[in-house]
Design a protein around this motif. Structure first.
Motif, PDB file in Angstrom:
ATOM      1  N   ARG A 298      11.448  16.504  39.264  1.00 33.76           N
ATOM      2  CA  ARG A 298      12.761  15.868  39.094  1.00 33.76           C
ATOM      3  C   ARG A 298      13.238  16.038  37.658  1.00 33.76           C
ATOM      4  O   ARG A 298      12.532  15.716  36.707  1.00 33.76           O
ATOM      5  N   SER A 299      14.437  16.494  37.517  1.00 30.05           N
ATOM      6  CA  SER A 299      15.014  16.693  36.201  1.00 30.05           C
ATOM      7  C   SER A 299      15.359  15.355  35.550  1.00 30.05           C
ATOM      8  O   SER A 299      15.704  14.388  36.236  1.00 30.05           O
ATOM      9  N   THR A 300      15.298  15.319  34.214  1.00 31.91           N
ATOM     10  CA  THR A 300      15.673  14.099  33.494  1.00 31.91           C
ATOM     11  C   THR A 300      17.080  14.195  32.908  1.00 31.91           C
ATOM     12  O   THR A 300      17.485  13.335  32.138  1.00 31.91           O
ATOM     13  N   HIS A 301      17.817  15.242  33.262  1.00 37.14           N
ATOM     14  CA  HIS A 301      19.187  15.356  32.779  1.00 37.14           C
ATOM     15  C   HIS A 301      20.124  15.565  33.959  1.00 37.14           C
ATOM     16  O   HIS A 301      19.692  15.749  35.096  1.00 37.14           O
TER      17      HIS A 301
ATOM     18  N   PHE B 157      13.420  19.690  31.796  1.00 35.79           N
ATOM     19  CA  PHE B 157      13.228  18.761  30.679  1.00 35.79           C
ATOM     20  C   PHE B 157      13.608  19.455  29.377  1.00 35.79           C
ATOM     21  O   PHE B 157      12.744  19.849  28.589  1.00 35.79           O
TER      22      PHE B 157
ATOM     23  N   GLU C  29       4.652   9.583  34.963  1.00 37.38           N
ATOM     24  CA  GLU C  29       5.420  10.753  35.376  1.00 37.38           C
ATOM     25  C   GLU C  29       4.954  11.392  36.678  1.00 37.38           C
ATOM     26  O   GLU C  29       5.708  12.144  37.288  1.00 37.38           O
TER      27      GLU C  29
ATOM     28  N   ASN D 182       8.534  11.989  37.382  1.00 40.28           N
ATOM     29  CA  ASN D 182       9.134  13.321  37.306  1.00 40.28           C
ATOM     30  C   ASN D 182       8.473  14.333  38.237  1.00 40.28           C
ATOM     31  O   ASN D 182       9.110  15.319  38.623  1.00 40.28           O
ATOM     32  N   TYR D 183       7.199  14.104  38.561  1.00 36.32           N
ATOM     33  CA  TYR D 183       6.442  15.075  39.356  1.00 36.32           C
ATOM     34  C   TYR D 183       5.911  14.414  40.630  1.00 36.32           C
ATOM     35  O   TYR D 183       5.389  13.290  40.583  1.00 36.32           O
TER      36      TYR D 183
ATOM     37  N   THR E 260       4.159  21.227  26.853  1.00 33.92           N
ATOM     38  CA  THR E 260       3.952  20.593  28.154  1.00 33.92           C
ATOM     39  C   THR E 260       2.930  21.365  28.980  1.00 33.92           C
ATOM     40  O   THR E 260       1.996  20.789  29.535  1.00 33.92           O
TER      41      THR E 260
ATOM     42  N   GLN F 285      14.630  18.524  26.629  1.00 33.16           N
ATOM     43  CA  GLN F 285      14.268  17.877  25.378  1.00 33.16           C
ATOM     44  C   GLN F 285      12.825  18.160  24.976  1.00 33.16           C
ATOM     45  O   GLN F 285      12.397  17.803  23.879  1.00 33.16           O
ATOM     46  N   ARG F 286      12.068  18.808  25.839  1.00 35.93           N
ATOM     47  CA  ARG F 286      10.665  19.080  25.558  1.00 35.93           C
ATOM     48  C   ARG F 286      10.459  20.565  25.267  1.00 35.93           C
ATOM     49  O   ARG F 286      11.176  21.419  25.763  1.00 35.93           O
TER      50      ARG F 286
END
Length: 264
Positions: free
Chosen positions: A12-15, A79, A103, A2-3, A87, A81-82
């Protein structure tokens, strides 16, 4: 992952929707430092020194809190969902950005590099070269190439780049021991041009050229190194590189072993 810090700074987005990337230079500096020390507390003093040097404004603490808020908003967008506060954690005396084991590209690089070095130290050149190659492939340009570096980031980036170059040399050294000089010749030529004063790289390049049947080019590489050292530093090449030149001139059979060739 992600990073990303081994190249442009990227989250980077997870959705499916587009993530909000930071564009302002100073919040990007804060995010970069937090990622370089992911899962560790970065002191407020360190962040302040990066942002304003030795003369922070009276509003430095409040402004830093604003930057942290902007980063948290970006993390929520990337993110959803977090929980942002779980975080990017406010800790005693600083802030900590928590990332998972897969990540951050820097963490993956460090794991592969450590495994590769261990394989080389154990005498397994093929495995070591492969692992180091995988580690180096994670780089997508210079570290944090699109972030303006203050004094703290500059030192961190220099450390990363020096480690990368050291890893590059070890991987090429292993490839040469495996008699893969043709495979690394182009890469070595590029590295030698970028680091004209690095005698280790120049020696490796000379060896690879010689083994590829290009003795004249190998000697030309020596003379370029000598001229650069004399013009820039007023120095002669080291004795080991001069011994390597003599071995090339005399077509010494010992050039098939790196120790005699002067690479070490």
């Amino acid at each position: 992952m992600n990073y990303h810090v081994l190249g442009p700074l990227l989250v980077r987005s997870t959705h499916a929707g587009p993530a909000v990337q930071l564009t302002a230079p100073k919040p990007r500096k804060v995010l970069a430092l937090l990622l370089l020390h992911a899962n560790l507390v970065v002191p407020v003093e360190t962040l302040t020194a990066e942002l304003w040097g030795c003369e922070p404004p009276a509003s430095a603490q409040t402004t830093l809190q604003t930057y942290i808020l902007k980063i948290r908003r970006m993390l929520v967008s990337a993110f959803p969902q977090r929980a942002a506060h779980e975080t990017l954690v406010t800790a005693s005396g600083g802030y900590r950005l928590d990332v998972g084991p897969d990540e951050l590209d820097l963490h993956a690089y460090e794991r592969l590099a450590a495994a590769g070095r261990a394989a080389l130290d154990g005498g397994d050149d093929a495995t070591g070269a492969s692992l180091l190659g995988q580690a180096l492939a994670l780089w997508k340009g210079g570290a944090l190439v699109d972030v303006r570096h203050g004094p703290v980031l500059q030192a961190e980036v220099q450390r990363l780049e020096e480690g990368r170059l050291s890893l590059w040399r070890r991987r090429i050294e292993a490839e040469l021991r495996l008699d893969r000089h043709q495979a690394v010749l182009g890469e070595l030529g590029w590295l030698a041009a970028r680091h004209p004063l690095n005698e280790d790289l120049q020696a490796q390049y000379m060896v690879a050229l010689y083994r590829a049947g290009r003795r004249t080019d190998a000697l030309d590489a020596f003379h370029r190194l000598r001229g650069t050292l004399q013009n820039d530093l007023g120095l002669e090449p080291s004795q080991r590189v001069q011994r390597l030149q003599h071995a090339i001139l005399t077509a010494d059979p010992a050039l098939d072993t790196l120790e005699v060739a002067g690479v070490r």
